[in-house]
Scaffold this active site. Structure first.
Site: not given
Length: 461
Positions: A276, A318, A320-321, A362, A389-390, A419
């Site tokens: 994290g 752990e 990751g990012r 996010y 289309c959003e 991610y």
């Protein structure tokens, strides 16, 4: 829910206020905290891993994720140096995983955290040592648990009552005693987005500490001969910039270790504090120094164990990012430019939420620059958007880009290694972009670009 900036001002004009403040003095500058190690401009053109982004696009198309292998490996080594040999470092493969990345992690001496049967399959296909694999997941199927046990993975994190029985059965059938952690929900409110805060009570992960469910899970696991409980696991969330939440979590989880010792006469030898740790996506982000953070986490655990008269367990983390994120940039080609008078300029690129859902999901912020050339033009306030289309198809919500931006220019978005590709989709039937390793001026395809033929192959109608 985030409201549209027009909000209640419909009919009265839209506020021109924005969070960026004044434009930077130099739109061509690269903040070294955000961009990959060694990223630079040569004759005005962005180079990553010694590769000209224009030549990378000429060779591999756009959009493309350019992953600097040297940066990834350097961050693996930084984590090993910061935490030392007495901490197990599991790279969180959910951030981004392919066979090459699994091999990089192995070669740099780190372990690997996988969260699904698919991620486990990638790791095994890459030849990653199974005994250095940790398996996560809140809904591991019996087939996934059996695959993990049969592969000989080192640790499995138990996440629910049902999983205790499933895993015990799989291990018994395999004739092994599977090492496990019990995931504890410690009730810490991490200062991050709601969807990536994972230690408060009202969410799907782990066993509640306050309700007594965690202690009961430990009791059940200890009764099963096919399971070997070696530690507890706690993860409070993602993109966290300080250790305050870890301090509270460590206090509570070490308290549980003491309760297990006193009530069940068992001293567990391991403690996994999860991952994290945040990275810088913009110049406003200020992540903590990794070495100092590692020292603080070690000190917190040692202090809590001393207070509880417990031996200090072997720690695990752990990341990751923090390993995968900073070393990759996504390069897009500008398609259309639309000036909405008095508000901002909308710059549309040839990707979007199908290759980076994080902004929509996010409210994530990113840094973007004109990459294919330098410019001395005046800055203009922009919103970089995708082709989907959003209205929420936003890549970078607010950015200063040069006013002479034109179709065909290349934009680079920093820190997209975590991610983005792993959460990519085929929305609007858009093939997912490739991941290209860059280093020493050369490119190598890690994950090729999807084609329409790939998508048609799944359409059996």
């Amino acid at each position: 829910m985030r409201a549209h900036p027009a909000g209640a001002l419909h009919g009265d004009g839209v506020s021109t206020a924005h969070p960026l403040g004044p434009p930077p003095a130099d739109l061509n500058a690269l903040d070294t905290r955000i961009w990959p190690i060694g990223a630079e401009r040569r004759d005005g053109v962005l180079h990553v891993g010694g590769v000209d982004v224009r030549s990378a696009v000429d060779e591999h198309g756009s959009p493309a994720l350019l992953c600097t292998e040297a940066d990834f490996r350097a961050r693996c080594r930084e984590h090993r140096s910061a935490f030392g040999s007495d901490t197990d470092i599991y790279y969180a493969g959910k951030a981004f995983l392919c066979r090459a990345v699994a091999r990089w992690v192995d070669e740099e001496g780190l372990s690997l955290d996988v969260a699904t049967g698919g991620e486990l399959a990638i790791a095994l296909a890459a030849g990653f040592p199974p005994d250095r694999i940790l398996v996560h997941g809140n809904n591991k199927s019996p087939a996934e648990l059996t695959a993990a046990v049969d592969a000989g993975v080192g640790r499995i994190v138990i996440d629910s009552d049902m999983e205790i029985a499933r895993l015990a059965t799989a291990a018994e059938k395999a004739g092994v005693r599977q090492k496990v952690y019990v995931r504890v929900t410690v009730g810490v409110e991490a200062h991050t987005h709601e969807f990536i805060a994972t230690a408060h009570e009202d969410q799907k992960f782990g066993f509640s500490l306050s309700s007594g469910a965690a202690l009961e899970a430990v009791r059940r696991v200890l009764m099963l001969p096919s399971l070997e409980l070696v530690g507890l696991h706690s993860h409070i969330g993602s993109q966290i910039f300080d250790t305050a939440g870890f301090e509270v979590a460590a206090h509570r989880v070490v308290g549980l270790l003491a309760t297990i010792r006193d009530a069940l006469d068992v001293t567990l030898p391991e403690l996994d504090l999860g991952g994290g740790l945040g990275i810088a996506y913009t110049s406003a982000d200020d992540p903590a120094d990794l070495t100092e953070t590692a020292k603080q986490l070690r000190s917190i655990v040692e202090r809590e164990c001393t207070a509880a008269a417990l031996p200090v367990p072997r720690m695990a983390v752990e990341p990751g990012r923090a390993i995968a994120g900073p070393g990759t940039v996504t390069v897009y080609e500008v398609g259309t430019i639309k000036d909405v008078d008095g508000i901002r300029t909308y710059v549309s690129v040839d990707g979007g939420m199908s290759d980076n859902i994080r902004t929509a999901l996010y409210d994530a912020d990113y840094t973007v620059v004109l990459a294919s050339r330098a410019s001395d033009a005046e800055p203009m306030l922009c919103r970089v958007v995708g082709k989907h289309c959003e209205a929420g198809d936003i890549v970078v919500r607010d950015a200063w880009l040069p006013a002479d931006l034109a179709p065909g220019d290349l934009l680079a978005v920093a820190a997209t290694g975590a991610y983005c590709r792993s959460m990519a989709s085929n929305y609007n039937t858009v093939p997912r972009p490739p991941v290209i390793a860059v280093g020493e001026g050369a490119t190598r395809v890690l994950v090729r670009r999807e084609s329409l033929d790939d998508l048609f192959a799944l359409d059996v109608s």
